[in-house]
Design a protein around this motif. Structure first.
Motif, PDB file in Angstrom:
ATOM      1  N   ILE A   1     -70.505  -8.980   4.422  1.00  0.00           N
ATOM      2  CA  ILE A   1     -71.762  -9.423   5.022  1.00  0.00           C
ATOM      3  C   ILE A   1     -71.727  -9.255   6.539  1.00  0.00           C
ATOM      4  N   CYS A   2     -70.610  -9.604   7.144  1.00  0.00           N
ATOM      5  CA  CYS A   2     -70.499  -9.517   8.601  1.00  0.00           C
ATOM      6  C   CYS A   2     -70.574  -8.069   9.083  1.00  0.00           C
ATOM      7  N   THR A   3     -69.949  -7.149   8.352  1.00  0.00           N
ATOM      8  CA  THR A   3     -69.999  -5.737   8.751  1.00  0.00           C
ATOM      9  C   THR A   3     -71.403  -5.176   8.586  1.00  0.00           C
ATOM     10  N   ASN A   4     -72.151  -5.714   7.635  1.00  0.00           N
ATOM     11  CA  ASN A   4     -73.515  -5.236   7.398  1.00  0.00           C
ATOM     12  C   ASN A   4     -74.483  -5.640   8.516  1.00  0.00           C
ATOM     13  N   VAL A   5     -74.227  -6.785   9.129  1.00  0.00           N
ATOM     14  CA  VAL A   5     -75.168  -7.271  10.145  1.00  0.00           C
ATOM     15  C   VAL A   5     -74.722  -6.983  11.570  1.00  0.00           C
ATOM     16  N   CYS A   6     -73.475  -6.575  11.764  1.00  0.00           N
ATOM     17  CA  CYS A   6     -72.961  -6.357  13.122  1.00  0.00           C
ATOM     18  C   CYS A   6     -73.760  -5.254  13.820  1.00  0.00           C
TER      19      CYS A   6
ATOM     20  N   ASN B   1     -63.093  -4.293  16.691  1.00  0.00           N
ATOM     21  CA  ASN B   1     -62.911  -3.489  17.885  1.00  0.00           C
ATOM     22  C   ASN B   1     -63.377  -4.336  19.059  1.00  0.00           C
ATOM     23  N   SER B   2     -62.431  -4.909  19.755  1.00  0.00           N
ATOM     24  CA  SER B   2     -62.774  -5.844  20.823  1.00  0.00           C
ATOM     25  C   SER B   2     -63.437  -5.153  22.010  1.00  0.00           C
ATOM     26  N   ASN B   3     -63.307  -3.827  22.094  1.00  0.00           N
ATOM     27  CA  ASN B   3     -63.919  -3.093  23.201  1.00  0.00           C
ATOM     28  C   ASN B   3     -65.430  -2.945  23.025  1.00  0.00           C
ATOM     29  N   THR B   4     -65.883  -2.961  21.766  1.00  0.00           N
ATOM     30  CA  THR B   4     -67.319  -2.782  21.522  1.00  0.00           C
ATOM     31  C   THR B   4     -68.024  -4.070  21.109  1.00  0.00           C
ATOM     32  N   CYS B   5     -67.271  -5.090  20.691  1.00  0.00           N
ATOM     33  CA  CYS B   5     -67.870  -6.367  20.283  1.00  0.00           C
ATOM     34  C   CYS B   5     -68.523  -7.037  21.482  1.00  0.00           C
ATOM     35  N   VAL B   6     -69.792  -7.422  21.319  1.00  0.00           N
ATOM     36  CA  VAL B   6     -70.535  -8.057  22.413  1.00  0.00           C
ATOM     37  C   VAL B   6     -70.587  -9.569  22.268  1.00  0.00           C
ATOM     38  N   LEU B   7     -69.900 -10.097  21.256  1.00  0.00           N
ATOM     39  CA  LEU B   7     -69.828 -11.550  21.033  1.00  0.00           C
ATOM     40  C   LEU B   7     -71.210 -12.176  20.921  1.00  0.00           C
ATOM     41  N   CYS B   8     -72.074 -11.516  20.154  1.00  0.00           N
ATOM     42  CA  CYS B   8     -73.434 -12.050  19.968  1.00  0.00           C
ATOM     43  C   CYS B   8     -73.451 -13.229  19.005  1.00  0.00           C
ATOM     44  N   GLY B   9     -72.483 -13.258  18.089  1.00  0.00           N
ATOM     45  CA  GLY B   9     -72.401 -14.365  17.140  1.00  0.00           C
ATOM     46  C   GLY B   9     -73.154 -14.145  15.850  1.00  0.00           C
ATOM     47  N   LEU B  10     -73.780 -12.985  15.693  1.00  0.00           N
ATOM     48  CA  LEU B  10     -74.549 -12.724  14.480  1.00  0.00           C
ATOM     49  C   LEU B  10     -73.665 -12.754  13.241  1.00  0.00           C
ATOM     50  N   CYS B  11     -72.456 -12.221  13.351  1.00  0.00           N
ATOM     51  CA  CYS B  11     -71.523 -12.232  12.208  1.00  0.00           C
ATOM     52  C   CYS B  11     -71.147 -13.648  11.824  1.00  0.00           C
ATOM     53  N   SER B  12     -70.948 -14.487  12.831  1.00  0.00           N
ATOM     54  CA  SER B  12     -70.568 -15.880  12.590  1.00  0.00           C
ATOM     55  C   SER B  12     -71.671 -16.630  11.851  1.00  0.00           C
ATOM     56  N   ILE B  13     -72.906 -16.399  12.274  1.00  0.00           N
ATOM     57  CA  ILE B  13     -74.048 -17.053  11.633  1.00  0.00           C
ATOM     58  C   ILE B  13     -74.243 -16.537  10.217  1.00  0.00           C
ATOM     59  N   ALA B  14     -74.089 -15.229  10.017  1.00  0.00           N
ATOM     60  CA  ALA B  14     -74.369 -14.621   8.718  1.00  0.00           C
ATOM     61  C   ALA B  14     -73.338 -14.986   7.666  1.00  0.00           C
ATOM     62  N   CYS B  15     -72.118 -15.303   8.064  1.00  0.00           N
ATOM     63  CA  CYS B  15     -71.059 -15.605   7.098  1.00  0.00           C
ATOM     64  C   CYS B  15     -71.279 -16.981   6.468  1.00  0.00           C
ATOM     65  N   PRO B  16     -71.518 -17.043   5.147  1.00  0.00           N
ATOM     66  CA  PRO B  16     -71.735 -18.351   4.504  1.00  0.00           C
ATOM     67  C   PRO B  16     -70.448 -19.130   4.276  1.00  0.00           C
TER      68      PRO B  16
ATOM     69  N   THR C   1     -82.563 -11.956  -3.709  1.00  0.00           N
ATOM     70  CA  THR C   1     -84.000 -12.186  -3.553  1.00  0.00           C
ATOM     71  C   THR C   1     -84.329 -13.229  -2.498  1.00  0.00           C
ATOM     72  N   SER C   2     -83.375 -14.109  -2.197  1.00  0.00           N
ATOM     73  CA  SER C   2     -83.593 -15.128  -1.165  1.00  0.00           C
ATOM     74  C   SER C   2     -82.247 -15.645  -0.689  1.00  0.00           C
ATOM     75  N   MET C   3     -82.261 -16.280   0.473  1.00  0.00           N
ATOM     76  CA  MET C   3     -81.038 -16.881   1.006  1.00  0.00           C
ATOM     77  C   MET C   3     -81.385 -18.216   1.658  1.00  0.00           C
TER      78      MET C   3
ATOM     79  N   SER D   1     -82.066  -8.171  11.203  1.00  0.00           N
ATOM     80  CA  SER D   1     -80.696  -7.918  10.737  1.00  0.00           C
ATOM     81  C   SER D   1     -80.336  -8.803   9.545  1.00  0.00           C
ATOM     82  N   LEU D   2     -80.677 -10.077   9.619  1.00  0.00           N
ATOM     83  CA  LEU D   2     -80.310 -11.011   8.560  1.00  0.00           C
ATOM     84  C   LEU D   2     -81.132 -10.783   7.294  1.00  0.00           C
ATOM     85  N   ASN D   3     -82.374 -10.346   7.462  1.00  0.00           N
ATOM     86  CA  ASN D   3     -83.200 -10.066   6.293  1.00  0.00           C
ATOM     87  C   ASN D   3     -82.696  -8.848   5.504  1.00  0.00           C
ATOM     88  N   ASN D   4     -81.869  -8.035   6.153  1.00  0.00           N
ATOM     89  CA  ASN D   4     -81.257  -6.915   5.433  1.00  0.00           C
ATOM     90  C   ASN D   4     -80.341  -7.397   4.305  1.00  0.00           C
TER      91      ASN D   4
END
Length: 331
Positions: free
Chosen positions: A26-31, A57-72, A309-311, A324-327
């Motif tokens: 899930i995290c790789t899908n939304v990054c 890849n710490s050189n490209t990660c922007v630390l947006c936190g989207l992966c953290s939020i998306a991970c249930p 169908t829903s989350m 991104s999350l609706n994907n």
């Protein structure tokens, strides 16, 4: 486990906990920067390779936190100046739950035994059996011939006989803490060397009703919302709200078919114990599946189709994040 940090006006720290990761992807899908990557999931799950499921890849990660939020499953955590973003008011939150009502729980331990992720802490205390089972028993060793009949028939394992004929060593031991005063040993003894009296019936009114106490708790960080505990609970004391709704199916073609027993990659990676191989085909029990997608990621034939169908992710205020999350649910 890895950590990515940025300092400055705002300190950001992204932490990955491999123990919580289910390799769902899930995290790789939304990054948004494709900075996260899953490793060889199946060999890792089978213990053939010692490495984390996820790398960054710490050189490209922007630390947006989207992966953290998306991970249930709380395997990724982003903090801003030391505060977890999942606790901040303006960030999305998973509206999931896993809990046990201790007032309704009978402390049978079935949930503890069934949990595939050892996410349930459980202990039970039973009353002192000596207050419930009462009687008297004695063995006359002068009359005992050490035949072992009593040892073999005792249902509680309270009597043990050691008869070493060659060494001329004989002994009989009685553990009254185990004895239930059923008197079977006395009845089977050919020499009437055992005397037993059961006083349970005579004192029944004085024996208190057994009180079974305990503690049970679901560790949220370890729970994958599979609902084994909920389904197996005999008193409906468990509440589980899964992160997704939808379906999972096999879509076979002439070129790609399930390899069943010769593959079972889906079964090896499933964190919910929801996959079985029946008649050489993979079968998923939808009752226990949490629709995480780990089996889809692992399938070498690419024949597993996941439709969410829903989350239960709420409070998504950012339009960019919403896209991104609706994907995750095909929107």
């Amino acid at each position: 486990m890895f950590t990515v940090e940025r300092t400055g006006d705002e300190a950001r720290v992204l932490t990955y906990k491999d123990d919580n990761c289910v390799a769902c992807g899930i995290c790789t899908n939304v990054c948004p920067t494709t900075s996260l990557r899953l490793g060889p999931v199946v060999p890792i799950a089978r213990g053939l390779i010692e490495m984390d499921y996820l790398s960054v890849n710490s050189n490209t990660c922007v630390l947006c936190g989207l992966c953290s939020i998306a991970c249930p499953f709380d395997s990724l955590s982003l903090t801003l100046d030391g505060e977890e973003i999942k606790e901040l008011e303006n960030y999305p939150k998973w509206d999931v739950e896993s809990s046990i009502n201790e007032e309704e729980c009978m402390f049978c331990g079935r949930c503890y035994s069934a949990c595939p992720n050892d996410a349930i802490l459980y202990e039970r205390s039973l009353p002192n059996r000596n207050n419930l089972v009462r009687g008297e028993i004695s063995i006359n060793e002068d009359d005992c011939i050490y035949c072992g009949f009593c040892d073999d028939i005792c249902p509680a394992g309270a009597i043990s006989v050691d008869a070493d004929i060659k060494g001329d060593n004989y002994s009989i031991k009685l553990d009254e803490s185990k004895c239930v005063y059923c008197k079977l040993c006395a009845k089977v003894c050919p020499e009437e060397a055992i005397k037993a009296v059961c006083t349970i019936c005579m004192e029944a009114d004085n024996i208190k009703i057994p009180s079974i106490k305990g503690n049970v708790f679901i560790v949220g960080d370890d729970c994958v919302y599979c609902s084994w505990c909920k389904e197996i609970c005999p008193v409906d004391a468990v509440t589980i709200t899964k992160p997704f709704e939808g379906s999972l199916s096999l879509v076979e073609t002439d070129e790609a078919q399930c390899k069943g027993d010769s593959c079972h990659a889906c079964q090896d990676v499933c964190p919910c114990n929801a996959v079985a191989i029946e008649d050489n085909k993979s079968v998923t029990n939808s009752t226990f599946c949490n629709l995480c997608g780990a089996c889809v990621t692992a399938c070498p034939q690419n024949i597993r189709e996941l439709k969410r169908t829903s989350m239960k992710l709420t409070n998504i205020n950012s339009e960019a994040w919403k896209d991104s999350l609706n994907n995750l649910i095909g929107k």
